[in-house]
Design a protein around this motif. Structure first.
Motif, PDB file in Angstrom:
ATOM      1  N   VAL A 174       0.853  -1.202   0.000  1.00 40.68           N
ATOM      2  CA  VAL A 174       0.000   0.000   0.000  1.00 40.68           C
ATOM      3  C   VAL A 174       0.884   1.245   0.000  1.00 40.68           C
ATOM      4  N   GLY A 175       0.604   2.165  -0.908  1.00 42.92           N
ATOM      5  CA  GLY A 175       1.407   3.374  -1.009  1.00 42.92           C
ATOM      6  C   GLY A 175       2.660   3.203  -1.842  1.00 42.92           C
ATOM      7  N   ASN A 176       2.918   2.000  -2.323  1.00 37.38           N
ATOM      8  CA  ASN A 176       4.086   1.699  -3.144  1.00 37.38           C
ATOM      9  C   ASN A 176       3.714   1.960  -4.601  1.00 37.38           C
ATOM     10  N   VAL A 177       4.378   2.919  -5.226  1.00 36.53           N
ATOM     11  CA  VAL A 177       4.008   3.338  -6.582  1.00 36.53           C
ATOM     12  C   VAL A 177       4.137   2.198  -7.576  1.00 36.53           C
ATOM     13  N   VAL A 178       5.165   1.374  -7.434  1.00 40.50           N
ATOM     14  CA  VAL A 178       5.360   0.270  -8.373  1.00 40.50           C
ATOM     15  C   VAL A 178       4.158  -0.669  -8.352  1.00 40.50           C
ATOM     16  N   PHE A 179       3.662  -0.975  -7.171  1.00 42.88           N
ATOM     17  CA  PHE A 179       2.512  -1.871  -7.088  1.00 42.88           C
ATOM     18  C   PHE A 179       1.231  -1.187  -7.550  1.00 42.88           C
ATOM     19  N   ALA A 180       1.148   0.124  -7.418  1.00 39.01           N
ATOM     20  CA  ALA A 180      -0.013   0.841  -7.953  1.00 39.01           C
ATOM     21  C   ALA A 180      -0.093   0.662  -9.465  1.00 39.01           C
ATOM     22  N   TYR A 181       1.056   0.720 -10.138  1.00 41.52           N
ATOM     23  CA  TYR A 181       1.092   0.524 -11.592  1.00 41.52           C
ATOM     24  C   TYR A 181       0.854  -0.935 -11.956  1.00 41.52           C
ATOM     25  N   LEU A 182       1.384  -1.857 -11.148  1.00 37.44           N
ATOM     26  CA  LEU A 182       1.123  -3.274 -11.405  1.00 37.44           C
ATOM     27  C   LEU A 182      -0.362  -3.579 -11.256  1.00 37.44           C
ATOM     28  N   ASP A 183      -1.007  -2.994 -10.262  1.00 34.19           N
ATOM     29  CA  ASP A 183      -2.445  -3.195 -10.082  1.00 34.19           C
ATOM     30  C   ASP A 183      -3.214  -2.745 -11.329  1.00 34.19           C
ATOM     31  N   ALA A 184      -2.737  -1.695 -11.963  1.00 31.51           N
ATOM     32  CA  ALA A 184      -3.438  -1.140 -13.121  1.00 31.51           C
ATOM     33  C   ALA A 184      -3.145  -1.889 -14.417  1.00 31.51           C
TER      34      ALA A 184
END
Length: 357
Positions: A264-274
């Motif tokens: 949570v709050g990790n930009v890399v995982f935000a992009y992976l989620d998308a």
């Protein structure tokens, strides 16, 4: 544009991620109004936030207008008119590159529909300064841009211009994020006032189509912005994607590979989620990262490969359309002419309400 179409049809169109829209017929009678300010090239945040849903809605709605809002861009870029004009082609190319079809989505240049400006002027007679200043979206944007009393009047009044855009094309559905709901609210207030003055329904209120997709952050964790340079353009070349991904913020406490990390709050995982098409694999990756034993470099490499594969067909399509910029602008001009005829009919009705010939 037959030759260009033949070449681009052979390229893969990115997945929309909006199957719930594409498979329903509930929107078959709707007219959609959406758009972008041409202040720079569109980026992955635009794709996740709006372009993906436009690809879906263009398949099921009665008509979809996508507005290249150059007049609105001037409300806070008045000294950069030449750049705004140059960006019109870039935005149109981005639309075509992701798969928006001019046969299903009407491309409209805002400055080419002067009826919208007249509607804005008429609507401003029904909207108070206090009402505009209370708009939470306007208040937030004023703070973000550092405007104080030197606030351009055009910027303060642009919600009235958005009401003109929405009603000008008889739009019934406007895709927005939650931060833009106040704009729909104000537009519908104008509609109600016009209808009360007329004693009949001259205009139709619009409803919002809310995105269920979280806003994609910039690589530095802040809001993705063309002006901040912290977004990944849809036209990004491989080297730029590599550079942006490697610069992404992760978990500042994840100092060693063995350390447990936060998703949570990790930009890399935000992009992976998308963008990661392998949901099960991503869940496993997150679990490993949380446990410890997975480094940021490995996660970024996964994301880099996914984004390269996603953006590549967009860039290929963009290159094909870019070979004939005059034809791209002809597409915009044709859509603008079509949209202007609709806006002229709306303006005639509204002028009549005010007793104007």
């Amino acid at each position: 544009m037959d030759a260009l179409t033949a070449q681009t049809d052979a390229l893969e169109t990115p997945a929309t991620g909006a199957d719930d829209i594409a498979t329903t017929t509930a929107l078959a009678t709707d007219i959609v109004l959406t758009g972008d300010r041409p202040t720079g090239p569109l980026h992955l945040g635009h794709y996740v936030g709006s372009l993906a849903s436009r690809l879906a809605t263009q398949e099921v709605v009665k008509r979809q207008y996508v507005l290249i809002a150059d007049m609105q861009a001037l409300t806070d870029h008045a000294g950069q008119g030449a750049a705004v004009a140059d960006n019109v082609l870039k935005v149109a190319l981005d639309y075509l590159a992701v798969g928006l079809d001019p046969a299903k989505t009407t491309f409209v240049l805002q400055s080419g529909v002067p009826e919208l400006a007249e509607l804005t002027t008429l609507y401003l007679n029904l909207v108070t300064v206090a009402r505009l200043e209370r708009n939470p979206t306007i208040k937030a944007e004023i703070e973000m841009r550092g405007f104080q009393r030197d606030l351009p009047a055009g910027f303060l009044c642009y919600p009235a211009a958005q009401a003109a855009d929405i009603t000008g094309f008889d739009a019934t559905l406007v895709p927005v994020g939650e931060d833009q709901l106040p704009m729909i609210e104000l537009s519908n207030e104008v509609v109600a006032k016009i209808n009360r003055l007329a004693g009949t329904d001259v205009l139709t209120p619009a409803r919002a189509l809310l995105s269920s997709t979280p806003r994609l952050p910039g690589v530095d964790g802040r809001k993705a912005s063309k002006s901040l340079g912290n977004a990944i353009p849809l036209s990004a070349r491989p080297a730029e994607i590599t550079e942006k991904v490697r610069a992404m913020f992760t978990d500042p406490d994840h100092l060693r590979v063995a350390d447990p990390g936060k998703v949570v709050g990790n930009v890399v995982f935000a992009y992976l989620d998308a963008f990661d098409p392998d949901a099960a694999g991503l869940d496993e990756l997150k679990a490993r990262y949380r446990r410890g034993g997975l480094g940021d470099v490995a996660v970024k490499r996964r994301l880099e490969g996914i984004l390269q594969a996603f953006v590549d067909p967009i860039c290929q399509r963009r290159a094909v359309y870019g070979r004939d910029p005059a034809e791209v602008m002809r597409i915009v001009a044709a859509g603008t002419r079509e949209a202007r005829e609709v806006a002229a009919q709306t303006l005639r009705r509204v002028r009549g309400v005010f007793g104007l010939a």
